[in-house]
Design a protein around this motif. Structure first.
Motif, short mmCIF file in Angstrom:
data_model
loop_
_atom_site.label_atom_id
_atom_site.label_comp_id
_atom_site.label_asym_id
_atom_site.label_seq_id
_atom_site.Cartn_x
_atom_site.Cartn_y
_atom_site.Cartn_z
N CYS A 103 0.83 -1.21 0.00
CA CYS A 103 0.00 0.00 0.00
C CYS A 103 0.86 1.25 0.00
O CYS A 103 1.97 1.25 0.53
N THR A 104 0.31 2.33 -0.52
CA THR A 104 0.90 3.65 -0.36
C THR A 104 0.76 4.04 1.11
O THR A 104 -0.25 3.76 1.73
N ALA A 105 1.77 4.70 1.66
CA ALA A 105 1.74 5.09 3.07
C ALA A 105 1.71 6.61 3.20
O ALA A 105 2.48 7.30 2.54
N LEU A 106 0.83 7.11 4.03
CA LEU A 106 0.78 8.52 4.40
C LEU A 106 1.21 8.60 5.86
O LEU A 106 0.62 7.94 6.72
N THR A 107 2.24 9.39 6.13
CA THR A 107 2.82 9.42 7.47
C THR A 107 2.63 10.79 8.12
O THR A 107 2.36 11.78 7.44
N GLY A 108 2.79 10.82 9.44
CA GLY A 108 2.69 12.07 10.18
C GLY A 108 1.28 12.62 10.26
O GLY A 108 1.07 13.81 10.44
N ILE A 109 0.29 11.75 10.16
CA ILE A 109 -1.12 12.16 10.24
C ILE A 109 -1.49 12.32 11.72
O ILE A 109 -1.14 11.49 12.54
N SER A 110 -2.21 13.37 12.03
CA SER A 110 -2.59 13.65 13.41
C SER A 110 -3.39 12.49 14.01
O SER A 110 -4.29 11.95 13.37
N PRO A 111 -3.08 12.11 15.26
CA PRO A 111 -3.85 11.05 15.92
C PRO A 111 -5.35 11.38 16.02
O PRO A 111 -6.18 10.48 15.97
N SER A 112 -5.69 12.66 16.13
CA SER A 112 -7.11 13.03 16.20
C SER A 112 -7.82 12.78 14.86
O SER A 112 -8.98 12.39 14.83
N VAL A 113 -7.12 12.97 13.75
CA VAL A 113 -7.69 12.67 12.43
C VAL A 113 -7.90 11.17 12.29
O VAL A 113 -8.94 10.72 11.82
N ILE A 114 -6.93 10.39 12.73
CA ILE A 114 -7.04 8.93 12.66
C ILE A 114 -8.21 8.46 13.52
O ILE A 114 -9.00 7.60 13.10
N ALA A 115 -8.37 9.03 14.71
CA ALA A 115 -9.48 8.66 15.59
C ALA A 115 -10.82 9.01 14.95
O ALA A 115 -11.79 8.24 15.05
N GLU A 116 -10.89 10.16 14.28
CA GLU A 116 -12.13 10.56 13.62
C GLU A 116 -12.47 9.62 12.46
O GLU A 116 -13.63 9.27 12.25
N LEU A 117 -11.46 9.20 11.72
CA LEU A 117 -11.69 8.26 10.61
C LEU A 117 -12.20 6.92 11.12
O LEU A 117 -13.02 6.28 10.47
N LYS A 118 -11.73 6.49 12.30
CA LYS A 118 -12.17 5.22 12.86
C LYS A 118 -13.65 5.22 13.21
O LYS A 118 -14.25 4.17 13.38
N ALA A 119 -14.26 6.41 13.30
CA ALA A 119 -15.70 6.51 13.56
C ALA A 119 -16.50 5.98 12.37
O ALA A 119 -17.69 5.71 12.51
N GLY A 120 -15.87 5.86 11.20
CA GLY A 120 -16.51 5.20 10.07
C GLY A 120 -17.02 6.09 8.95
O GLY A 120 -17.35 5.59 7.89
N LYS A 121 -17.08 7.39 9.14
CA LYS A 121 -17.58 8.26 8.08
C LYS A 121 -16.46 8.62 7.12
O LYS A 121 -15.31 8.74 7.51
#
Length: 130
Positions: free
Chosen positions: A3-21
């Motif tokens: 996979c392509t990797a995107l690094t240095g993404i904010s933990p809050s953005v990752i947590a928001e994505l895990k909400a499923g939207k």
């Protein structure tokens, strides 16, 4: 799966994505834009809060599905007085993504400047209640 990797993404953005939207992000870091030049809508992307220089085997992240991708250049002109102005260009990538699952990175590639960052990912086969 590579996979392509995107690094240095904010933990809050990752947590928001895990909400499923599905969410739209605008990325302006050069190493992430370079990585996205190899990506196409429909494929999976690995995202992590770990910086590109520190990314190594075993680092946690998430898999997201790339729904849309737009890389563009914006020109900014600043006028200080009628005789002086400054022109700058800013490249950014807007991506719409949706969370697919949690994963771990292995076999990190593209740590050199100017090359897309790619990782093999281990898809989770063990699920647990939230």
């Amino acid at each position: 799966m590579k996979c392509t990797a995107l690094t240095g993404i904010s933990p809050s953005v990752i947590a928001e994505l895990k909400a499923g939207k599905a969410r739209t992000l605008e990325l302006s870091s050069a190493h992430n834009i370079i990585s996205l030049t190899d990506a196409t809508p429909g494929e999976c992307i690995f995202m992590t809060s770990v910086d590109q220089d520190d990314l190594s085997d075993g680092d946690p992240g998430i898999l997201v599905e790339l729904l849309s991708l737009n890389i563009s250049m914006k020109r900014i002109v600043e006028f200080v007085n009628p005789a002086y102005f400054e022109e700058r260009e800013r490249m950014s990538a807007r991506i719409k993504i949706r969370y697919s699952g949690s994963t771990i990175a292995r076999n990190v590639e593209g740590e050199d400047w100017g090359k897309p960052t790619k990782v093999d990912v281990i898809r989770s086969s063990c699920y647990r209640a939230g």
